[in-house]
Design a protein around this motif. Structure first.
Motif, PDB file in Angstrom:
ATOM      1  N   CYS A 216       0.843  -1.201   0.000  1.00 40.03           N
ATOM      2  CA  CYS A 216       0.000   0.000   0.000  1.00 40.03           C
ATOM      3  C   CYS A 216       0.876   1.248   0.000  1.00 40.03           C
ATOM      4  O   CYS A 216       1.811   1.371   0.786  1.00 40.03           O
ATOM      5  CB  CYS A 216      -0.904  -0.013   1.230  1.00 40.03           C
ATOM      6  SG  CYS A 216      -1.702   1.573   1.575  1.00 40.03           S
TER       7      CYS A 216
ATOM      8  N   PRO B 102      -3.096   0.244   6.012  1.00 38.39           N
ATOM      9  CA  PRO B 102      -3.391   0.368   4.578  1.00 38.39           C
ATOM     10  C   PRO B 102      -4.589   1.278   4.333  1.00 38.39           C
ATOM     11  O   PRO B 102      -5.554   1.280   5.104  1.00 38.39           O
ATOM     12  CB  PRO B 102      -3.697  -1.069   4.146  1.00 38.39           C
ATOM     13  CG  PRO B 102      -2.978  -1.916   5.146  1.00 38.39           C
ATOM     14  CD  PRO B 102      -3.063  -1.172   6.440  1.00 38.39           C
TER      15      PRO B 102
ATOM     16  N   GLY C  59      -6.599   1.367   1.574  1.00 41.41           N
ATOM     17  CA  GLY C  59      -7.726   0.754   0.893  1.00 41.41           C
ATOM     18  C   GLY C  59      -8.139   1.452  -0.383  1.00 41.41           C
ATOM     19  O   GLY C  59      -9.011   0.953  -1.104  1.00 41.41           O
TER      20      GLY C  59
ATOM     21  N   CYS D 113      -4.008  -1.025  -3.466  1.00 36.34           N
ATOM     22  CA  CYS D 113      -5.081  -1.570  -2.624  1.00 36.34           C
ATOM     23  C   CYS D 113      -6.301  -1.900  -3.473  1.00 36.34           C
ATOM     24  O   CYS D 113      -6.943  -2.951  -3.285  1.00 36.34           O
ATOM     25  CB  CYS D 113      -5.459  -0.575  -1.521  1.00 36.34           C
ATOM     26  SG  CYS D 113      -4.271  -0.476  -0.165  1.00 36.34           S
TER      27      CYS D 113
ATOM     28  N   ARG E 142      -5.775  -5.083  -5.399  1.00 37.39           N
ATOM     29  CA  ARG E 142      -5.972  -6.280  -4.564  1.00 37.39           C
ATOM     30  C   ARG E 142      -7.452  -6.554  -4.337  1.00 37.39           C
ATOM     31  O   ARG E 142      -7.883  -7.704  -4.291  1.00 37.39           O
ATOM     32  CB  ARG E 142      -5.243  -6.104  -3.226  1.00 37.39           C
ATOM     33  CG  ARG E 142      -3.754  -6.419  -3.302  1.00 37.39           C
ATOM     34  CD  ARG E 142      -3.146  -6.563  -1.933  1.00 37.39           C
ATOM     35  NE  ARG E 142      -3.154  -5.308  -1.200  1.00 37.39           N
ATOM     36  CZ  ARG E 142      -2.187  -4.406  -1.291  1.00 37.39           C
ATOM     37  NH1 ARG E 142      -1.154  -4.610  -2.099  1.00 37.39           N
ATOM     38  NH2 ARG E 142      -2.249  -3.295  -0.597  1.00 37.39           N
ATOM     39  N   LYS E 143      -8.237  -5.490  -4.201  1.00 40.20           N
ATOM     40  CA  LYS E 143      -9.684  -5.676  -4.017  1.00 40.20           C
ATOM     41  C   LYS E 143     -10.299  -6.352  -5.244  1.00 40.20           C
ATOM     42  O   LYS E 143     -11.124  -7.264  -5.125  1.00 40.20           O
ATOM     43  CB  LYS E 143     -10.363  -4.317  -3.799  1.00 40.20           C
ATOM     44  CG  LYS E 143     -10.186  -3.725  -2.419  1.00 40.20           C
ATOM     45  CD  LYS E 143     -11.012  -2.446  -2.357  1.00 40.20           C
ATOM     46  CE  LYS E 143     -10.763  -1.704  -1.075  1.00 40.20           C
ATOM     47  NZ  LYS E 143     -11.545  -0.459  -1.009  1.00 40.20           N
TER      48      LYS E 143
ATOM     49  N   GLU F 240      -6.475  -4.745   5.878  1.00 40.18           N
ATOM     50  CA  GLU F 240      -7.094  -4.692   4.555  1.00 40.18           C
ATOM     51  C   GLU F 240      -8.599  -4.912   4.639  1.00 40.18           C
ATOM     52  O   GLU F 240      -9.373  -4.280   3.926  1.00 40.18           O
ATOM     53  CB  GLU F 240      -6.436  -5.718   3.631  1.00 40.18           C
ATOM     54  CG  GLU F 240      -4.986  -5.350   3.284  1.00 40.18           C
ATOM     55  CD  GLU F 240      -4.404  -6.277   2.244  1.00 40.18           C
ATOM     56  OE1 GLU F 240      -5.177  -7.067   1.664  1.00 40.18           O
ATOM     57  OE2 GLU F 240      -3.191  -6.188   1.995  1.00 40.18           O
TER      58      GLU F 240
ATOM     59  N   THR G  38     -11.355  -2.100   3.513  1.00 40.20           N
ATOM     60  CA  THR G  38     -12.402  -2.426   2.533  1.00 40.20           C
ATOM     61  C   THR G  38     -13.780  -2.110   3.090  1.00 40.20           C
ATOM     62  O   THR G  38     -14.627  -1.516   2.408  1.00 40.20           O
ATOM     63  CB  THR G  38     -12.315  -3.914   2.155  1.00 40.20           C
ATOM     64  OG1 THR G  38     -11.018  -4.182   1.599  1.00 40.20           O
ATOM     65  CG2 THR G  38     -13.377  -4.278   1.133  1.00 40.20           C
TER      66      THR G  38
END
Length: 647
Positions: free
Chosen positions: A545, A561, A563, A568, A571-572, A620, A624
């Motif tokens: 991040c 992080p 988000g 980020c 990764r989501k 994380e 999110t």
């Protein structure tokens, strides 16, 4: 202690109209009021000035504020005066008479804040007057300038230690938005802290989305962002020519844009800045000369067209976006040849030591300073005019001046306003005869002689506004009369101007006596390369991040992080494609975490980092969830970075 708390909140409400402090502000204020030397590490836009202004109003006496930024100094004084608070500033843009009046007001009057540039600390006038002041607090802004490990080391800051000796019982508040742990230690050492004491505000910006784009089509990426993100923005360029080219490109694409750089006149820069702040111009394309002290909360994006020299510079400049707490974007554009090109520029900026001596001699000749002269003198110095005449690359000259500054020979300040200067070039007898012939100028000449002494033997700074007040003319009319006297060869007149000031800390030395410590040269080279490599590390990082990387660089032990940076979000997206089975399982645990977060927010706003520690959730997952709740309007981000519930 409760009475003190009531008093600081009363001052906060009465003068600033706020009901509560931002994170860490109250802790810093109470630390200072307890008499503790304090180093406050606060990000750009975190409200640093309030942490010394409130203690300055609580304590009896004058709060001394040391800052290298003349424009910011003037802005702070104007804002305090607008609130009915007595404040003054001492800098090279003032005449000796104005400096005398300001210092006398601090000694005998009720001035609460005195802003002073570090170069002024060594002058005899300041030393004599400050000894008679009742100093309540010493605030040091941009405190990283005192450290040779800092990215903007200024030897003049080392003189602050002399003030500590004069006022050993007065607490020191050192403020910076960009100090690594090593620099923080150096600050406390040079300011002679009684004990190490650091208060950190989180460097996380929960609403600021950091992104890096590796592309050789930078214009295309820039246009994509400007088209898709509504609101005002800043584009940072490395060169003056670049600002003009990109501003023109944006205008051709239908956007209101302006260039801002040091080559423009003061009036033109001020006009463009005012139009951007007022919303008449959407995009400011600028060199790093733009942004310091700019109070515009709704900047929606900051784009860097190329990597900065350091992460400190990048964080400060990117942090000018989203100060209103709403979503904002910080985009760094990196071309395939950027790092090699910047490394080549570094090599140009580190000339051999003999070249540094050449530049020293050329500067002295340019300013007409002879060997043995110049000690303690100051000169308006147009570095671009000097480079053009000497046919030198400006980066090489700036690096040489930094080395000369670190070795104690001279100091180059930021651009400042300089007063007009006048000297009579006729004798008093000739002047008397002239006045008999030219009655129209007689009262004006009398006023000039009454206000300023020594004007026949040397150039004296004059205040055109003061002349207007005492003569009964307008300022424009005063300037016309001065020009007429100049044309008649009665006076030599140098109009007011704006340029950097070059101070000679030592008299000009013969070339053979000029010594540049080799370790100073190698350390500066080593530090610049190290900081740039960390900047390149940020740009090439594709796993961690981006906010976490920045937080860790500035010494945060438990970075969270964000988000919302590009990595980020990537990764989501990858997690969402993992399959319905995994999502169903996670939804059960997410429901429990959602309930836990909302229960905590029912008690009031909270910093995201504190929330992560309290919930003990995976960073994380928490990031999110919070982004989801923010997008649905269940939560909102406050201007200080904290999160609160809206329902």
């Amino acid at each position: 202690m409760e009475a003190t708390r009531e008093k600081i909140y009363d001052i906060l409400r009465r003068y600033w109209g706020f009901g509560e402090f931002r994170p860490a502000q109250e802790q810093i204020i109470r630390s200072v009021l307890d008499g503790r030397d304090t180093l406050a590490l606060m990000p750009t836009g975190g409200g640093k000035s309030l942490t010394y202004q409130i203690p300055g109003l609580v304590r009896e006496g004058v709060c001394l504020v040391v800052t290298p930024l003349i424009a910011l100094m003037k802005d702070q004084v104007d804002r305090l005066r607008a609130r009915g608070i007595r404040a003054a500033a001492i800098h090279s843009g003032l005449s000796p008479r104005q400096i005398d009046i300001a210092l006398d007001n601090c000694v005998y009057g009720d001035v609460k804040f005195l802003y002073v540039a570090p170069e002024r600390l060594a002058t005899e006038v300041f030393r004599m007057r400050v000894a008679r002041m009742r100093v309540s607090l010493l605030a040091v802004d941009e405190a990283h300038c005192i450290s040779q490990w800092g990215y903007d080391f200024r030897p003049s800051y080392l003189r602050i230690a002399e003030l500590r000796e004069r006022f050993p019982e007065v607490p020191v508040l050192a403020l910076t938005a960009s100090a690594t742990p090593k620099v923080a230690e150096d600050i406390m050492y040079h300011l002679r802290f009684a004990e190490p004491h650091i208060i950190r505000s989180s460097f996380a910006r929960p609403n600021l989305s950091y992104s890096v784009r590796h592309t050789d089509d930078k214009n295309g990426q820039l246009l994509r962002l400007v088209r898709n993100v509504a609101g005002p923005g800043i584009v940072y360029m490395r060169t003056r020519e670049g600002t003009e080219q990109i501003a023109e490109m944006l205008r051709q694409e239908g956007f209101t844009a302006a260039a801002y750089h040091g080559g423009l006149g003061h009036a033109e820069r001020s006009l463009r800045q005012e139009e951007w702040i007022a919303g008449k111009c959407r995009v400011m394309v600028a060199t790093n000369a733009f942004g310091m002290g700019i109070d515009k909360a709704d900047v929606r994006f900051v784009v860097h067209y190329a990597p900065c020299d350091s992460l400190e510079s990048y964080y400060q400049e990117a942090g000018r976006a989203g100060r209103d707490g709403q979503r904002a974007y910080a985009l760094l554009l990196v071309a395939s040849d950027d790092s090699d090109r910047i490394r080549r520029r570094f090599d140009q900026e580190f000339p051999p030591l003999e070249k540094v001596k050449d530049i020293y001699e050329a500067v002295c000749s340019y300013l007409q300073v002879g060997i043995g002269d110049g000690g303690g003198a100051s000169f308006a110095f147009n570095i671009h005019d000097f480079c053009a005449r000497a046919k030198l690359y400006s980066g090489t000259v700036q690096s040489a001046l930094k080395l000369l500054q670190q070795n104690g020979y001279l100091t180059l300040t930021d651009a400042q306003d300089h007063p007009a200067r006048v000297m009579f070039c006729v004798s008093r007898d000739d002047l008397y005869r002239l006045r008999l012939r030219r009655d129209e100028l007689d009262p004006f000449i009398r006023t000039l002689l009454r206000l300023y002494n020594g004007i026949f033997s040397d150039f004296r700074p004059i205040d055109e506004g003061e002349l207007a007040t005492w003569s009964g003319y307008t300022v424009d009319r005063v300037r016309e009369l001065l020009k007429r006297l100049w044309q008649l060869r009665v006076i030599r007149y140098i109009p007011s101007s704006r340029s950097p000031i070059l101070y000679f800390d030592e008299e000009r030395l013969p070339r053979a006596d000029l010594y540049i410590a080799p370790e100073t040269y190698s350390r500066r080279q080593e530090l610049m390369h190290e900081r740039f490599e960390r900047m390149i590390g940020y740009a090439t990082n594709d796993t961690e991040c981006r906010s976490v990387l920045l937080q860790r660089y500035f010494g945060e032990e438990h970075p969270v992080p964000c988000g919302i940076c590009d990595l980020c979000l990537a990764r989501k997206r990858a997690a969402r494609s993992a399959g319905a089975q995994g999502r169903a399982t996670n939804s059960e645990t997410d429901d429990a975490l959602r309930e836990k977060v909302l229960r905590r927010l029912d008690t009031g706003p909270v910093d995201p980092r504190e929330l992560a520690l309290e919930t003990a959730a995976a960073p994380e997952r928490l990031a999110t969830l919070m982004r989801e709740l923010l997008d649905h309007g269940t939560l909102r981000t406050l201007s200080d970075g904290r999160i609160e519930r809206t329902e």
